[in-house]
Scaffold this active site. Structure first.
Site, short mmCIF file in Angstrom:
data_model
loop_
_atom_site.label_atom_id
_atom_site.label_comp_id
_atom_site.label_asym_id
_atom_site.label_seq_id
_atom_site.Cartn_x
_atom_site.Cartn_y
_atom_site.Cartn_z
N ILE A 34 2.17 3.51 4.13
CA ILE A 34 2.02 1.90 4.99
C ILE A 34 1.06 0.81 3.46
CG2 ILE A 34 1.60 2.73 6.52
CD1 ILE A 34 -1.05 2.40 7.51
N ASP A 35 0.46 2.62 2.42
CA ASP A 35 0.03 2.42 1.73
C ASP A 35 0.30 0.79 0.58
OD1 ASP A 35 -1.84 4.92 1.19
OD2 ASP A 35 -2.21 3.58 2.50
N GLN A 65 -3.22 1.88 12.51
CA GLN A 65 -2.25 1.03 11.31
C GLN A 65 -0.82 1.94 11.25
OE1 GLN A 65 -5.28 -0.68 7.89
NE2 GLN A 65 -6.01 1.52 9.13
#
Ligand code: F6P
Length: 340
Positions: free
Chosen positions: A126-127, A273
């Site tokens: 997700i980064d 997230q």
């Protein structure tokens, strides 16, 4: 050819979509069979695997997480870990690997590649900080989740005349913070790429509340740090090497409350997230990168990673990716800072 498949590192929405594409494409290639390793590299070291077939990937496209499970185990972190992996590949007659992962998983793949293992990596985190690819699987979903949260936080901030601090993930890069901060209309965005000044931020918040607004939204990446000339300010890292969630958010919240006198509250989005169903964009990206990996694994002579470059899916040499971090580019930083 018998091909091993693993998902390593932090999970993210889209991994199952990629696994589905890999299985469906591999089944069309004569002689390909897939061994799915459980819990990332640990499953390879321990010989914990299953025959991965179409049955395992039926109806998984909208499912978050990873049906194979994952872990943060890296063979080079354990004495003899690399040799355990090589022994499993030999005894299971596995000729190549497809590794879905971020920086840690890709780094381990590079070390195994130096020992002669042919590997195709698929970038997921997700980064969005994997070098060599414009997007990693999971990023779009995380930005969508964080943006919705910031939208929701706006209404409570406005109702209470408060400063709301939203901490998002991203310990090495601020891709989620800058993207969701812009999309969510944040009034201040803190990212690792741009060390911040507490006084500069608080002065801007005071000015904003004096002139035209009674509330503010501050979005902070967990890896954001203060400028060296100011008070030392950055989140500690925990035992797993990840940033301690909430640490920077709590410090920022306390400092803003003290320096401005405004009621200030913190929301830490954390693992939310990484949860739930992937967006359509992540399902599409995962399907494209997964299929390309299934096509490449029987063809490559050197280890590589499938990557989105512009609008195309390409193969990039693994050695050009491993150990590098893709930082937020200046243009995107400037856009975020201009629009706050
Ligand atoms: O690497 C992705 C990531 O979600 C980071 O953004 C975060 O700092 C880290 O994983 C959290 O790791 P864990 O899930 O092991 O707590």
């Amino acid at each position: 050819m018998r091909v091993g498949v693993l998902t390593g590192g932090g999970d993210c929405p889209g991994l199952n979509a990629a696994l589905r594409a890999i299985v469906k494409q591999a089944e069309k290639q004569d002689g390909h069979s897939l061994a799915g390793f459980r819990h990332g590299w640990r499953g390879v070291a321990e010989g914990d695997l299953l025959d991965l077939t179409r049955e395992h990937v039926r109806n998984v496209l909208p499912l978050g997480g990873t049906l194979l499970g994952t872990s943060r185990y890296h063979p080079s972190d354990e004495d003899g870990g690399i040799d355990k992996v090589l022994e499993t590949l030999r005894s299971e007659r596995i000729e190549a690997l497809i590794c879905l992962g971020g920086d840690g998983t890709i780094g381990a793949a590079a070390r195994l590649s130096e020992r002669g293992v042919r590997i195709v990596c698929v970038p997921k985190t997700i980064d969005n900080d994997v070098a060599g690819t414009d997007r990693s699987i999971g990023f779009d979903t995380a930005v969508a989740i964080a943006t919705e949260a910031i939208d929701r936080v706006h209404t409570t901030a406005e109702s209470h005349d408060r400063v709301m601090v939203v901490e998002v993930m991203g310990h090495r890069s601020g891709w989620i913070a800058i993207s969701a901060g812009i999309a969510g209309g944040a009034d201040w965005i803190l990212v690792p790429e741009a060390p911040f000044s507490l006084e500069e931020m608080c002065s801007a918040i005071r000015h904003r509340h004096r002139s035209h607004a009674s509330y503010s939204i501050v979005v902070v990446a967990e890896g954001a740090r203060s400028r060296p000339d100011g008070p030392e300010f950055g989140a500690p890292t925990g035992s797993s090497g990840s940033t301690v969630a909430g640490a920077i958010g709590e410090r920022i919240t306390a400092e803003i409350a003290e320096r401005t006198g405004f009621e200030t509250r913190l929301t830490v989005l954390g693992h939310i997230q990484r949860g739930g169903t992937p967006t359509a964009s992540d399902r599409l990206l995962a399907s494209r990168l997964g299929l390309a990996a299934a096509d490449a694994v029987g063809e490559i002579s050197d280890s590589a990673m499938t990557a989105l470059v512009g609008d195309e899916v390409k193969l990039v040499p693994l050695e050009e990716v491993a150990g590098r971090v893709k930082a937020v580019p200046r243009e995107l930083l400037r856009t975020g800072f201009c629009l706050v």
